[in-house]
Design a protein around this motif. Sequence first.
Motif, mmCIF file in Angstrom:
data_model
loop_
_atom_site.group_PDB
_atom_site.id
_atom_site.type_symbol
_atom_site.label_atom_id
_atom_site.label_comp_id
_atom_site.label_asym_id
_atom_site.label_seq_id
_atom_site.Cartn_x
_atom_site.Cartn_y
_atom_site.Cartn_z
ATOM 1 N N ARG A 87 5.481 -4.691 2.760
ATOM 2 C CA ARG A 87 4.213 -5.412 2.869
ATOM 3 C C ARG A 87 3.102 -4.529 3.442
ATOM 4 N NH1 ARG A 87 5.630 -10.859 2.117
ATOM 5 N NH2 ARG A 87 7.648 -10.769 1.040
ATOM 6 N N HIS A 88 3.423 -3.287 3.764
ATOM 7 C CA HIS A 88 2.445 -2.360 4.341
ATOM 8 C C HIS A 88 2.187 -1.202 3.391
ATOM 9 C CE1 HIS A 88 1.984 -3.636 8.652
ATOM 10 N NE2 HIS A 88 3.046 -4.343 8.323
ATOM 11 N N ASP A 89 1.013 -0.614 3.499
ATOM 12 C CA ASP A 89 0.748 0.680 2.883
ATOM 13 C C ASP A 89 1.662 1.702 3.548
ATOM 14 O OD1 ASP A 89 -1.713 2.349 1.388
ATOM 15 O OD2 ASP A 89 -0.777 3.416 3.059
ATOM 16 N N GLY A 90 2.287 2.533 2.745
ATOM 17 C CA GLY A 90 3.297 3.447 3.270
ATOM 18 C C GLY A 90 2.807 4.389 4.347
ATOM 19 N N ASN A 91 1.530 4.719 4.363
ATOM 20 C CA ASN A 91 0.982 5.635 5.364
ATOM 21 C C ASN A 91 0.300 4.917 6.520
ATOM 22 O OD1 ASN A 91 1.826 7.843 3.886
ATOM 23 N ND2 ASN A 91 -0.164 8.197 2.928
ATOM 24 N N HIS A 92 0.337 3.605 6.511
ATOM 25 C CA HIS A 92 -0.399 2.847 7.519
ATOM 26 C C HIS A 92 0.434 1.677 8.023
ATOM 27 C CE1 HIS A 92 -3.483 4.883 5.023
ATOM 28 N NE2 HIS A 92 -4.068 5.085 6.186
ATOM 29 N N GLY A 93 1.584 1.985 8.549
ATOM 30 C CA GLY A 93 2.461 0.968 9.111
ATOM 31 C C GLY A 93 2.613 1.150 10.606
ATOM 32 N N PRO A 94 1.756 0.505 11.423
ATOM 33 C CA PRO A 94 1.798 0.705 12.870
ATOM 34 C C PRO A 94 3.128 0.261 13.479
ATOM 35 C CG PRO A 94 -0.249 -0.369 12.201
ATOM 36 C CD PRO A 94 0.662 -0.393 11.018
ATOM 37 N N LEU A 95 3.594 1.026 14.447
ATOM 38 C CA LEU A 95 4.833 0.725 15.158
ATOM 39 C C LEU A 95 4.522 0.141 16.523
ATOM 40 C CD1 LEU A 95 6.824 4.019 14.398
ATOM 41 C CD2 LEU A 95 6.921 1.842 13.149
ATOM 42 N N LEU A 96 5.327 -0.797 16.967
ATOM 43 C CA LEU A 96 5.187 -1.325 18.318
ATOM 44 C C LEU A 96 5.484 -0.237 19.338
ATOM 45 C CD1 LEU A 96 5.185 -3.955 16.668
ATOM 46 C CD2 LEU A 96 6.601 -4.990 18.455
ATOM 47 N N VAL A 145 -3.667 -4.210 19.410
ATOM 48 C CA VAL A 145 -2.263 -3.929 19.713
ATOM 49 C C VAL A 145 -1.421 -4.392 18.529
ATOM 50 C CG1 VAL A 145 -0.334 -4.658 21.166
ATOM 51 C CG2 VAL A 145 -2.522 -4.051 22.213
ATOM 52 N N PRO A 146 -0.489 -3.574 18.041
ATOM 53 C CA PRO A 146 0.364 -4.032 16.933
ATOM 54 C C PRO A 146 1.329 -5.122 17.384
ATOM 55 C CG PRO A 146 1.104 -1.883 17.714
ATOM 56 C CD PRO A 146 -0.166 -2.180 18.443
ATOM 57 N N GLN A 147 1.577 -6.079 16.509
ATOM 58 C CA GLN A 147 2.472 -7.178 16.855
ATOM 59 C C GLN A 147 3.222 -7.665 15.629
ATOM 60 O OE1 GLN A 147 -0.569 -10.651 17.679
ATOM 61 N NE2 GLN A 147 1.291 -11.487 16.751
ATOM 62 N N PHE A 148 4.287 -8.446 15.873
ATOM 63 C CA PHE A 148 5.016 -9.168 14.848
ATOM 64 C C PHE A 148 4.698 -10.664 14.972
ATOM 65 C CE2 PHE A 148 8.724 -5.899 15.112
ATOM 66 C CZ PHE A 148 8.000 -5.004 14.350
ATOM 67 N N ALA A 149 5.011 -11.400 13.899
ATOM 68 C CA ALA A 149 4.964 -12.871 13.895
ATOM 69 C C ALA A 149 3.580 -13.408 14.213
ATOM 70 C CB ALA A 149 5.992 -13.446 14.872
ATOM 71 N N MET A 150 2.528 -12.729 13.735
ATOM 72 C CA MET A 150 1.169 -13.203 13.992
ATOM 73 C C MET A 150 0.987 -14.623 13.463
ATOM 74 S SD MET A 150 -2.458 -11.336 13.065
ATOM 75 C CE MET A 150 -2.076 -9.887 14.043
ATOM 76 N N HIS A 151 0.404 -15.487 14.290
ATOM 77 C CA HIS A 151 0.116 -16.897 14.003
ATOM 78 C C HIS A 151 1.361 -17.773 14.062
ATOM 79 C CE1 HIS A 151 -4.058 -16.319 11.937
ATOM 80 N NE2 HIS A 151 -3.953 -15.655 13.082
ATOM 81 N N SER A 152 2.463 -17.225 14.574
ATOM 82 C CA SER A 152 3.636 -18.051 14.840
ATOM 83 C C SER A 152 3.465 -18.735 16.191
ATOM 84 C CB SER A 152 4.903 -17.202 14.841
ATOM 85 O OG SER A 152 6.035 -17.992 15.165
ATOM 86 N N ILE A 153 4.339 -19.693 16.489
ATOM 87 C CA ILE A 153 4.297 -20.350 17.793
ATOM 88 C C ILE A 153 4.749 -19.403 18.900
ATOM 89 C CG2 ILE A 153 6.656 -21.281 17.749
ATOM 90 C CD1 ILE A 153 5.480 -23.901 18.891
#
Length: 429
Positions: free
Chosen positions: A318-327, A394-402
């Motif tokens: 789901r990311h551009d291969g050169n632009h995948g931020p890591l936590l 800041v990079p994150q996962f589960a954006m807009h989740s509870i």
Amino acid sequence: MQQFNQQLMDFLGASRTPYHAVAQMVERLEQAGFVGLQERDAWRFESGGRYFTTRNGSSIIAWVMPKAGRLEESGLRMVGAHTDSPCLKVKPAPELHRNGYLQLGVEVYGGALLNPWFDRDLSIAGRVSYRRTDGALEQMLLDFERPVAVIPSLAIHLDREVHTARTINAQTYLPVILGQAGEKLDFRALLKHELEAQGVSGIDQVLDYDLSLYDTQAPALLGLESEFLLSARLDNLLSCFIGLDALLGSNTDQGALLVCNDHEEVGSMSAAGAQGPMLAHVLERLLPEPEARQRMLARSMLISADNAHGVHPNFADRHDGNHGPLLNAGPVIKVNANQRYATTNETSSIFRDLAAQEEVPVQSFVVRTDMACGSTIGPITAAEIGVRALDIGVPQFAMHSIREMAGARDSWNLSRVLRRFYVQTSLGG
């Protein structure tokens, strides 16, 4: 960093709604010596003075006047964020009595991920307006604090296609269960009772409210080395806290400002939103003369801080291969050729230089070219007041989740960079 993260988790846990977040920020600002100004009053400023004002109780602007020189000569170092998060709000006439259960009708606020709201221990918080017995109208923040509601899932035995074909109907699937029906529920009477139980006296009648459901699970650090932070409302209370921490910790002599707007998740078009006039009104009062104000803005810069999409290891495509931020690999500069982000090569260069001074790594995010890009208050604010701007987060996962997830080191590192920004004597240009 450990102390920072504990304070961050305390802030997140207490900030159940934008109203509660602003109340928390006001408390910290007052403790640091900032003076609160009411919009209806005349304002007077002193060199080096520290001030704040709020609108609707859900948006806040705090600023520091320069200790030497004038604003039009020094400009403002501005950081922007937003106080609202996707959630479920209680409807005006919410009472439902069905099949022996008391329920509340809810409305979806913003682009919420709905599946994670099922089977959670939910409570209710927000602001309540009421008439006192002496006829005066007042408002009060309310938080039930304890779990009082739930949205149970339908058993798989009754929904065999749940994994292949089901979509969530927000009108029929999301009403929350409060209890079993006895007498008819009068929700406003329930709010009156809850306020009185929390020590508010003299209430004649609850007139209205703005209330949200929230998950009662507390923020936590997770991972084998506690390298992750999990909490509700990381988007974007995380940035509100970082911006406030940076402003309070910078001890700057420069003109500095923090703006945290409500209603970003629904487009920002409100009196308290970034597309409204709140920030412009404050700037007009700081510098009433238009030419002086334009000179000040030409020497200013806004950093819009709003969380970025970290590359999910299960969905890396789901990311551009050169632009995948890591936590935990540093704050992210967000770029979009179609101006969904406000970043320019000039403003990104300034941020990279600030980060290098703090030895903080920097990442980049560009959405896949075949996917739509979200936006922030950055382009809106830049267009409203004509200031050069940058979008970071800041990079994150589960954006807009509870319940969302970020790196435990990233927030601290971004705060360090923003502190450097607030004290920077020259922004180039």
